[in-house]
Write an enzyme that holds these catalytic residues in place. Sequence first.
Site, PDB file in Angstrom:
ATOM      1  CB  SER A 251      -0.951   0.015   1.208  1.00  0.00           C
ATOM      2  OG  SER A 251      -0.239   0.043   2.420  1.00  0.00           O
ATOM      3  CE  LYS A 296      -2.832   1.507   5.194  1.00  0.00           C
ATOM      4  NZ  LYS A 296      -2.344   1.074   3.881  1.00  0.00           N
TER       5      LYS A 296
END
EC number: 3.4.21.53
Length: 358
Positions: A251, A296
């Site tokens: 990611s 996140k």
Amino acid sequence: MPRRTATLIASTLTLIALLCVALLTPAPYAEMSPGPTVNTLGDHGGEPVLQISGHQTYPTTGHLNMTTVRVTGADYRMNLVEAVVGWIGHDEKVVEHDTLYPQGQTAEQADQQNAEEFTQSQDSAKVSALKKLNIPVSSRVIVGAVVKDSASEGKLHAGDVIKAVDGTAVKAPGDVAKLVTKHQPGENVVFTVIPEEAAKKKDGATTEVVVTTRKSADDGKARAVVGIQAGVEHLFPFAIDIKLADVGGPSAGLMFALGIVDKLTPGDMTGGKFVAGTGTIDDSGKVGPIGGIGLKTIGARGQGAQYFLTPADNCAEAAKDIPSGLTLVKVSTIDDAMSALENIKADKTDALPSCSKS
């Protein structure tokens, strides 16, 4: 003893017993929480995250932070109390254990998979960044992996460069399978390769390796196989090293790519702003979705991020709970991300593509 007192004691003992059971009973869940963020333009662990040599680099300012999610280990088993606390909490997410660790996957296998995905994300970040800057990147077909106990074990090795199969030049990984499956099981295939060690030393000397094909073990029409996975190795015109330990998964690709572009171009792309983000990236610069987007964004805002580059496919989920003071910016490609950074630098926030709940 008065009946009321006896009832109170019995109830208390029952409650204690139930609590003990809850503490001792493992639950089939795992927990995710916001992890640390790292500025790809800065230092981590006492050294620069991006280390480039053999090409001119330029000073940068601001932040282009990659973000992470902490997860409980594959061998860790939550108890019922921890699961309930996690469900109630805002900064944690409780998921089924098999969602993170498919049934039967060991901790070592999970770590290995994450490490491989992280390595691939770095490679694609470098390729997409250099392509964006019109810097040529060449590639070659290699043996990506050798299946244990297969026909190729001990003959071909991960990292061997595949130049040809049965004398036919190989230009893409798919060419290998096509040429092998022209054979019947039990027939020999001749691989022309540069052994891994020679390739590392930039020795172009080739050797021929003969492998006897076997019958495929999967469902469907029987075909000849040799037990290797072909892959691509990119050859970069100068050294780009990404120094970041204890991080896995794919990611961070987008943020690595942006950091590389920023360091290789004059001026700075952020204008000193604090930008964080996430997203996989492929060699062409396409940005893909990731897991744990809500965690996140929480982690990024907690570190001071003002803007968050969000993969388009994650936008709806991220928009459901946006941390106060954080602007989500929708991106689908590295071009989108760089255009957004230009607007952020110029304080043109109205021009930023935003995320919506639908």
